[in-house]
Write a protein that holds these residues in place. Structure first.
Motif, PDB file in Angstrom:
ATOM      1  N   ASP A   1     -25.912 -10.686  53.271  1.00 59.28           N
ATOM      2  CA  ASP A   1     -24.457 -11.523  54.309  1.00 59.28           C
ATOM      3  C   ASP A   1     -25.380 -11.378  55.831  1.00 59.28           C
ATOM      4  O   ASP A   1     -26.941 -10.823  56.382  1.00 59.28           O
ATOM      5  CB  ASP A   1     -23.863  -9.709  54.601  1.00 59.28           C
ATOM      6  CG  ASP A   1     -22.162 -10.031  55.610  1.00 59.28           C
ATOM      7  OD1 ASP A   1     -21.626 -11.434  55.599  1.00 59.28           O
ATOM      8  OD2 ASP A   1     -22.823  -9.715  56.595  1.00 59.28           O
ATOM      9  N   ARG A   2     -25.299 -11.939  56.630  1.00 61.56           N
ATOM     10  CA  ARG A   2     -26.097 -11.583  58.033  1.00 61.56           C
ATOM     11  C   ARG A   2     -24.912 -10.641  58.727  1.00 61.56           C
ATOM     12  O   ARG A   2     -25.668  -9.291  58.856  1.00 61.56           O
ATOM     13  CB  ARG A   2     -25.977 -13.572  59.015  1.00 61.56           C
ATOM     14  CG  ARG A   2     -27.065 -13.538  59.922  1.00 61.56           C
ATOM     15  CD  ARG A   2     -26.692 -14.080  60.733  1.00 61.56           C
ATOM     16  NE  ARG A   2     -25.556 -13.875  61.774  1.00 61.56           N
ATOM     17  CZ  ARG A   2     -25.114 -14.961  63.079  1.00 61.56           C
ATOM     18  NH1 ARG A   2     -26.271 -16.189  63.235  1.00 61.56           N
ATOM     19  NH2 ARG A   2     -24.313 -14.850  63.340  1.00 61.56           N
TER      20      ARG A   2
ATOM     21  N   GLU B   1     -22.595  -6.508  64.197  1.00 63.80           N
ATOM     22  CA  GLU B   1     -21.625  -7.338  64.100  1.00 63.80           C
ATOM     23  C   GLU B   1     -20.860  -7.419  65.271  1.00 63.80           C
ATOM     24  O   GLU B   1     -21.424  -6.601  66.134  1.00 63.80           O
ATOM     25  CB  GLU B   1     -20.280  -6.298  63.681  1.00 63.80           C
ATOM     26  CG  GLU B   1     -18.981  -7.718  63.636  1.00 63.80           C
ATOM     27  CD  GLU B   1     -18.717  -8.882  63.291  1.00 63.80           C
ATOM     28  OE1 GLU B   1     -19.709  -8.825  62.037  1.00 63.80           O
ATOM     29  OE2 GLU B   1     -19.056  -9.988  63.704  1.00 63.80           O
TER      30      GLU B   1
ATOM     31  N   TYR C   1     -17.985 -13.191  65.898  1.00 62.69           N
ATOM     32  CA  TYR C   1     -18.448 -14.858  66.299  1.00 62.69           C
ATOM     33  C   TYR C   1     -19.717 -14.694  67.267  1.00 62.69           C
ATOM     34  O   TYR C   1     -19.970 -15.377  68.266  1.00 62.69           O
ATOM     35  CB  TYR C   1     -17.467 -15.400  67.211  1.00 62.69           C
ATOM     36  CG  TYR C   1     -16.264 -15.378  66.073  1.00 62.69           C
ATOM     37  CD1 TYR C   1     -15.238 -14.135  66.829  1.00 62.69           C
ATOM     38  CD2 TYR C   1     -15.669 -15.737  64.704  1.00 62.69           C
ATOM     39  CE1 TYR C   1     -14.005 -13.832  65.560  1.00 62.69           C
ATOM     40  CE2 TYR C   1     -14.822 -16.107  64.097  1.00 62.69           C
ATOM     41  CZ  TYR C   1     -13.642 -14.512  64.107  1.00 62.69           C
ATOM     42  OH  TYR C   1     -13.098 -14.315  63.492  1.00 62.69           O
TER      43      TYR C   1
ATOM     44  N   THR D   1     -24.127 -16.912  54.606  1.00 67.53           N
ATOM     45  CA  THR D   1     -22.712 -15.791  56.067  1.00 67.53           C
ATOM     46  C   THR D   1     -21.837 -17.042  56.319  1.00 67.53           C
ATOM     47  O   THR D   1     -22.427 -18.665  55.753  1.00 67.53           O
ATOM     48  CB  THR D   1     -24.209 -16.178  57.118  1.00 67.53           C
ATOM     49  OG1 THR D   1     -22.820 -15.912  58.885  1.00 67.53           O
ATOM     50  CG2 THR D   1     -24.685 -17.128  57.813  1.00 67.53           C
ATOM     51  N   ASN D   2     -20.627 -16.580  56.797  1.00 70.43           N
ATOM     52  CA  ASN D   2     -20.022 -17.298  56.798  1.00 70.43           C
ATOM     53  C   ASN D   2     -19.510 -18.035  58.588  1.00 70.43           C
ATOM     54  O   ASN D   2     -19.901 -16.889  59.027  1.00 70.43           O
ATOM     55  CB  ASN D   2     -17.866 -16.173  56.469  1.00 70.43           C
ATOM     56  CG  ASN D   2     -17.624 -16.661  55.392  1.00 70.43           C
ATOM     57  OD1 ASN D   2     -18.092 -16.859  54.185  1.00 70.43           O
ATOM     58  ND2 ASN D   2     -16.567 -15.988  54.609  1.00 70.43           N
TER      59      ASN D   2
ATOM     60  N   ARG E   1     -16.994 -20.765  51.409  1.00 69.22           N
ATOM     61  CA  ARG E   1     -16.954 -19.530  52.520  1.00 69.22           C
ATOM     62  C   ARG E   1     -16.501 -18.411  51.340  1.00 69.22           C
ATOM     63  O   ARG E   1     -15.748 -18.341  51.139  1.00 69.22           O
ATOM     64  CB  ARG E   1     -15.454 -20.219  52.954  1.00 69.22           C
ATOM     65  CG  ARG E   1     -14.628 -18.602  54.494  1.00 69.22           C
ATOM     66  CD  ARG E   1     -13.575 -19.336  54.973  1.00 69.22           C
ATOM     67  NE  ARG E   1     -12.736 -17.485  55.267  1.00 69.22           N
ATOM     68  CZ  ARG E   1     -13.210 -16.815  56.836  1.00 69.22           C
ATOM     69  NH1 ARG E   1     -14.315 -17.241  57.146  1.00 69.22           N
ATOM     70  NH2 ARG E   1     -12.701 -15.788  56.550  1.00 69.22           N
ATOM     71  N   LYS E   2     -17.409 -16.684  51.702  1.00 72.69           N
ATOM     72  CA  LYS E   2     -16.720 -15.991  50.760  1.00 72.69           C
ATOM     73  C   LYS E   2     -15.363 -16.035  51.156  1.00 72.69           C
ATOM     74  O   LYS E   2     -14.713 -15.359  52.200  1.00 72.69           O
ATOM     75  CB  LYS E   2     -18.323 -14.994  51.396  1.00 72.69           C
ATOM     76  CG  LYS E   2     -19.625 -15.131  51.587  1.00 72.69           C
ATOM     77  CD  LYS E   2     -20.649 -14.430  51.676  1.00 72.69           C
ATOM     78  CE  LYS E   2     -20.369 -14.674  53.669  1.00 72.69           C
ATOM     79  NZ  LYS E   2     -21.619 -13.518  54.952  1.00 72.69           N
TER      80      LYS E   2
ATOM     81  N   ASP F   1     -21.066  -6.376  54.529  1.00 79.44           N
ATOM     82  CA  ASP F   1     -20.876  -5.141  55.029  1.00 79.44           C
ATOM     83  C   ASP F   1     -18.802  -5.826  55.131  1.00 79.44           C
ATOM     84  O   ASP F   1     -18.647  -4.399  55.681  1.00 79.44           O
ATOM     85  CB  ASP F   1     -21.022  -5.565  56.737  1.00 79.44           C
ATOM     86  CG  ASP F   1     -20.290  -6.672  57.512  1.00 79.44           C
ATOM     87  OD1 ASP F   1     -19.753  -6.304  58.320  1.00 79.44           O
ATOM     88  OD2 ASP F   1     -20.707  -7.361  56.960  1.00 79.44           O
TER      89      ASP F   1
HETATM   90  O1  LIG Z   1     -22.789 -13.372  58.157  1.00 76.35           O
HETATM   91  P1  LIG Z   1     -20.646 -12.593  58.307  1.00 76.35           P
HETATM   92  O2  LIG Z   1     -20.653 -10.693  58.221  1.00 76.35           O
HETATM   93  O3  LIG Z   1     -20.620 -13.804  57.007  1.00 76.35           O
HETATM   94  O4  LIG Z   1     -20.760 -13.729  59.065  1.00 76.35           O
HETATM   95  C1  LIG Z   1     -19.441 -13.166  59.903  1.00 76.35           C
HETATM   96  C2  LIG Z   1     -19.106 -13.612  60.922  1.00 76.35           C
HETATM   97  O5  LIG Z   1     -18.780 -15.213  61.280  1.00 76.35           O
HETATM   98  C3  LIG Z   1     -17.207 -13.108  61.593  1.00 76.35           C
HETATM   99  O6  LIG Z   1     -16.852 -13.322  60.529  1.00 76.35           O
HETATM  100  C4  LIG Z   1     -15.490 -13.086  60.512  1.00 76.35           C
HETATM  101  O7  LIG Z   1     -14.127 -14.027  61.038  1.00 76.35           O
HETATM  102  P2  LIG Z   1     -13.687 -15.139  59.997  1.00 76.35           P
HETATM  103  O8  LIG Z   1     -13.069 -14.059  58.722  1.00 76.35           O
HETATM  104  O9  LIG Z   1     -14.820 -15.755  59.092  1.00 76.35           O
HETATM  105  O10 LIG Z   1     -13.233 -15.460  61.061  1.00 76.35           O
HETATM  106  C5  LIG Z   1     -14.707 -11.811  61.310  1.00 76.35           C
HETATM  107  O11 LIG Z   1     -15.395 -10.687  61.249  1.00 76.35           O
HETATM  108  C6  LIG Z   1     -15.454 -12.116  62.601  1.00 76.35           C
HETATM  109  O12 LIG Z   1     -15.564 -10.237  63.212  1.00 76.35           O
HETATM  110  C7  LIG Z   1     -17.321 -12.500  62.130  1.00 76.35           C
HETATM  111  O13 LIG Z   1     -18.341 -12.010  63.426  1.00 76.35           O
END
Ligand SMILES: O=P(O)(O)OC[C@@H](O)[C@H]1O[C@H](OP(=O)(O)O)[C@@H](O)[C@@H](O)[C@@H]1O
Ligand SMILES: [Mg+2]
Ligand SMILES: [Zn+2]
Length: 185
Positions: A9-10, A17, A20, A51-52, A108-109, A134
């Protein structure tokens, strides 16, 4: 399939974190991430980021913004002698996506799409691979893809996840990731 992958995950695993995140100036690598990725690459794991990025679908930033940040991040890894095989991202969000980005995407995870795509692109044996996240949605994505080992790393905002997680391991940070190889965490 012969390769094993460390799926990462990123936000919250590679970098702190920040909700966004898309600005290079706000990107902070998590302490110890270079050493641990260098080690896993040295013992034969492909390093694949999944990563989402619904910030794109929500209109907070563009694909171009994301790719500029991603390329900068890959350059930092390269300068540390680390080769990231590929970064997969999912810009969609089922409720808050705008126009074509409003989609309940398999990628999308917790959907497994990004991991399955990586498996077919790079000959990854998912059962021999590790997923580090995480959030519980990261762990679910790993389980849905059939990844053999799932690891939840503690971060400031995932206490709720930790209590009910289905992860095989919970670590205080990615620095302790080597311990999952011995199974003695
Ligand atoms: O690399 P990740 O952890 O998959 O990226 C997460 C962020 O894109 C974003 O994800 C969540 O938003 P969504 O539920 O996808 O709208 C939130 O937890 C944000 O705080 C993260 O930055
Ligand atoms: Mg995350
Ligand atoms: Zn995530």
């Amino acid at each position: 399939m012969k390769n094993k992958a460390l799926f990462l995950d990123r936000d919250g695993v590679i970098n702190k974190e920040k909700n966004y995140l898309f600005k290079i100036s706000e990107f902070e690598f998590i302490d110890g991430v270079f050493d641990i990725l260098r080690y896993f690459e040295s013992i034969g794991y492909l390093l694949i980021i999944v990563t989402n990025q619904s910030g794109i679908g929500r209109g907070y930033y563009t694909v171009k913004d994301f790719l500029i940040l991603s390329n900068w991040m890959l350059q930092q890894f390269k300068e540390e002698g680390i080769n990231i095989t590929k970064v997969y991202y999912s810009p969609f969000h089922p409720h808050f996506g705008i126009n074509n980005y409003k989609k309940d995407s398999f990628c999308r995870k917790p959907g497994p799409g990004m991991l399955i795509k990586a498996s077919s692109e790079f000959g990854v044996n998912l059962g021999d691979s590790i997923m580090v996240g995480d959030k519980e949605s990261d762990i679910e994505a790993g389980l849905n893809a059939g990844v053999g080992t799932t690891v939840l790393v503690r971060s400031g905002n995932n206490i709720g996840d930790i209590r009910g997680t289905r992860a095989n391991f919970i670590l205080p940070s990615i620095k302790e990731l080597k311990t999952v190889l011995t199974g003695r965490v």
